[in-house]
Design an enzyme around this catalytic site. Structure first.
Site, PDB file in Angstrom:
ATOM      1  N   GLU A  14      54.981   9.219  26.550  1.00  8.20           N
ATOM      2  CA  GLU A  14      55.363   9.194  25.146  1.00  8.20           C
ATOM      3  C   GLU A  14      56.727   8.538  24.929  1.00  8.20           C
ATOM      4  O   GLU A  14      57.388   8.770  23.914  1.00  8.20           O
ATOM      5  CB  GLU A  14      55.354  10.618  24.590  1.00  8.20           C
ATOM      6  CG  GLU A  14      53.990  11.270  24.645  1.00  8.20           C
ATOM      7  CD  GLU A  14      54.026  12.726  24.231  1.00  8.20           C
ATOM      8  OE1 GLU A  14      54.225  12.989  23.029  1.00  8.20           O
ATOM      9  OE2 GLU A  14      53.863  13.599  25.089  1.00  8.20           O
ATOM     10  N   SER A 142      50.759  14.715  22.362  1.00  3.18           N
ATOM     11  CA  SER A 142      50.379  13.546  21.550  1.00  3.18           C
ATOM     12  C   SER A 142      48.955  13.072  21.799  1.00  3.18           C
ATOM     13  O   SER A 142      48.652  11.890  21.700  1.00  3.18           O
ATOM     14  CB  SER A 142      51.361  12.386  21.792  1.00  3.18           C
ATOM     15  OG  SER A 142      52.621  12.701  21.269  1.00  3.18           O
ATOM     16  N   TYR A 207      50.462   7.819  15.537  1.00  2.00           N
ATOM     17  CA  TYR A 207      51.710   7.073  15.462  1.00  2.00           C
ATOM     18  C   TYR A 207      51.616   5.698  14.811  1.00  2.00           C
ATOM     19  O   TYR A 207      52.636   5.111  14.482  1.00  2.00           O
ATOM     20  CB  TYR A 207      52.308   6.944  16.867  1.00  2.00           C
ATOM     21  CG  TYR A 207      52.632   8.302  17.448  1.00  2.00           C
ATOM     22  CD1 TYR A 207      53.596   9.109  16.863  1.00  2.00           C
ATOM     23  CD2 TYR A 207      51.945   8.784  18.559  1.00  2.00           C
ATOM     24  CE1 TYR A 207      53.884  10.365  17.374  1.00  2.00           C
ATOM     25  CE2 TYR A 207      52.225  10.037  19.068  1.00  2.00           C
ATOM     26  CZ  TYR A 207      53.197  10.820  18.469  1.00  2.00           C
ATOM     27  OH  TYR A 207      53.472  12.065  18.976  1.00  2.00           O
ATOM     28  N   ARG A 246      55.910  22.770  15.540  1.00  8.05           N
ATOM     29  CA  ARG A 246      54.758  22.444  14.703  1.00  8.05           C
ATOM     30  C   ARG A 246      53.514  22.971  15.394  1.00  8.05           C
ATOM     31  O   ARG A 246      53.270  22.676  16.563  1.00  8.05           O
ATOM     32  CB  ARG A 246      54.640  20.935  14.497  1.00  8.05           C
ATOM     33  CG  ARG A 246      53.758  20.564  13.299  1.00  8.05           C
ATOM     34  CD  ARG A 246      53.407  19.087  13.260  1.00  8.05           C
ATOM     35  NE  ARG A 246      52.409  18.789  14.284  1.00  8.05           N
ATOM     36  CZ  ARG A 246      52.615  17.952  15.303  1.00  8.05           C
ATOM     37  NH1 ARG A 246      53.778  17.334  15.432  1.00  8.05           N
ATOM     38  NH2 ARG A 246      51.659  17.729  16.174  1.00  8.05           N
ATOM     39  N   ASP A 248      49.349  23.246  15.531  1.00  8.88           N
ATOM     40  CA  ASP A 248      48.154  22.501  15.147  1.00  8.88           C
ATOM     41  C   ASP A 248      46.938  23.421  15.147  1.00  8.88           C
ATOM     42  O   ASP A 248      46.795  24.276  16.043  1.00  8.88           O
ATOM     43  CB  ASP A 248      47.925  21.337  16.107  1.00  8.88           C
ATOM     44  CG  ASP A 248      49.043  20.309  16.031  1.00  8.88           C
ATOM     45  OD1 ASP A 248      49.697  20.212  14.977  1.00  8.88           O
ATOM     46  OD2 ASP A 248      49.256  19.594  17.035  1.00  8.88           O
ATOM     47  N   GLU A 262      47.605  24.462  19.541  1.00 10.70           N
ATOM     48  CA  GLU A 262      48.811  24.418  20.359  1.00 10.70           C
ATOM     49  C   GLU A 262      50.046  24.430  19.477  1.00 10.70           C
ATOM     50  O   GLU A 262      49.970  24.223  18.263  1.00 10.70           O
ATOM     51  CB  GLU A 262      48.826  23.172  21.247  1.00 10.70           C
ATOM     52  CG  GLU A 262      48.856  21.858  20.501  1.00 10.70           C
ATOM     53  CD  GLU A 262      48.793  20.662  21.448  1.00 10.70           C
ATOM     54  OE1 GLU A 262      48.289  20.814  22.572  1.00 10.70           O
ATOM     55  OE2 GLU A 262      49.260  19.586  21.052  1.00 10.70           O
ATOM     56  N   ASN A 264      53.825  22.618  19.263  1.00  8.31           N
ATOM     57  CA  ASN A 264      54.660  21.508  19.716  1.00  8.31           C
ATOM     58  C   ASN A 264      56.122  21.883  19.517  1.00  8.31           C
ATOM     59  O   ASN A 264      56.563  22.093  18.384  1.00  8.31           O
ATOM     60  CB  ASN A 264      54.344  20.249  18.911  1.00  8.31           C
ATOM     61  CG  ASN A 264      52.883  19.859  19.007  1.00  8.31           C
ATOM     62  OD1 ASN A 264      52.470  19.201  19.950  1.00  8.31           O
ATOM     63  ND2 ASN A 264      52.086  20.287  18.038  1.00  8.31           N
ATOM     64  N   GLY A 268      57.344  15.253  16.387  1.00  7.49           N
ATOM     65  CA  GLY A 268      57.737  13.867  16.210  1.00  7.49           C
ATOM     66  C   GLY A 268      58.670  13.675  15.024  1.00  7.49           C
ATOM     67  O   GLY A 268      58.582  14.387  14.021  1.00  7.49           O
TER      68      GLY A 268
END
Length: 301
Positions: A14, A142, A207, A246, A248, A262, A264, A268
């Protein structure tokens, strides 16, 4: 004036995302009035330590993936006694390890999909779960290396042959429905966003500008939105996270089933990223968001 080092780049898959995140963060912090310098991180850890000497007042950790969000760089910064943004060593390492994170979430009673970590030879031999199911690395982010295997799909042997994410894989029940995400700042859930992508929400969809559409707030029943926010905060607390995270989710309208995928710990910070969008939705502009992270930076906790 507070002196802030922004770590960007890194040595994970990443790296390019981190470079984009870090540059945007550095510009925002300068706009917010900080004395900012950037450290592009590579394989030479000694060079990173040298660049952090003398120590800045804080580090904004804009690294993603392995070595950047798995507790590794956090341990280095703890050792050096430099306050840094986002979660500490333990929370970072547990969140990055999908098996460990799911064990924590299960112990906290949070809603999960059926899952199983399997050696590659077991995956090669037979389906470890009923189809459809998802195959993903245990320690990547990601959507790197993620596949969905449905009925009639004969890619399983190819996936195992080309696998380059260790000797095991996380397999997880595929939950149909909608992709939701919730950002958390300490104990505050910001909003629920629905991510709409053509096909699977993979690395490119995350992205590339225009590859996905973010609907904020998500057009879901208020009770579901409240449930997602509550679970996101509970997951943040269960892992012992700090700063911004964050979470998900998948939500199946037909069964009213919400599952946590999960957490994060290094969301990002690119132009298409979800956390800055949710913060803006709540009245927090990007420089203010970055400044909040710096002012809440700490270490050794």
């Amino acid at each position: 004036m507070k002196r802030v080092a922004v770590l960007l780049g890194g040595i994970s898959e990443e790296r390019e995302v981190s470079l984009a995140s870090g540059r945007q963060v550095a510009a925002a912090l300068r706009q917010a009035g900080y004395d900012v310098f950037e450290i592009e991180v590579g394989a030479d850890l000694g060079a990173v330590i040298a660049a952090l000497t003398p120590a800045p007042d804080a580090v904004f950790n804009a690294l993603h993936g392995r070595f950047g969000e798995d507790g590794t760089i956090q341990g280095v910064l703890d050792y050096m006694g430099i306050p840094y943004t986002h979660s500490g060593v333990r929370a970072s390492s547990m969140a990055m390890d999908k098996g460990a994170a799911k064990a924590v979430f299960a112990a906290a009673g949070l809603p999960l999909a059926q899952h199983r970590i399997v050696p590659l030879d077991v995956l090669a031999a037979a389906d470890p779960l009923p189809r459809p199911y998802v195959v993903k690395p245990v320690n990547e982010g990601s959507s790197v290396g993620v596949f969905i295997l449905r009925d009639g799909d004969n890619r399983r042997a190819d996936i195992v042959r080309d696998w380059r994410h260790g000797t095991v894989a996380m397999t997880e029940e595929y939950v149909p429905g909608r992709e939701l995400t919730v950002s958390v700042l300490d104990d505050r859930a910001l909003a629920v966003t629905e991510i709409r992508a053509e096909g699977f929400y993979d690395y490119t969809a995350k992205y590339a500008a225009g590859a996905s559409r973010h609907e904020i707030p998500a057009q879901i029943p208020p009770v579901v939105s409240a449930r997602a926010k509550d679970v996101a905060v509970a997951a943040h607390r269960a892992l012992g996270c700090r700063g911004a995270t964050r979470s998900d989710f998948r939500y199946d309208d037909e069964t009213d089933r919400l599952v946590l995928l999960e957490v994060n710990t290094q969301p990002g910070m690119t132009p298409t990223s979800l956390l800055p969008e949710q913060a803006a939705h709540c009245g927090i502009d990007f420089p203010a968001l970055c400044a909040w992270m710096v002012e809440n930076a700490t270490c050794r906790v």
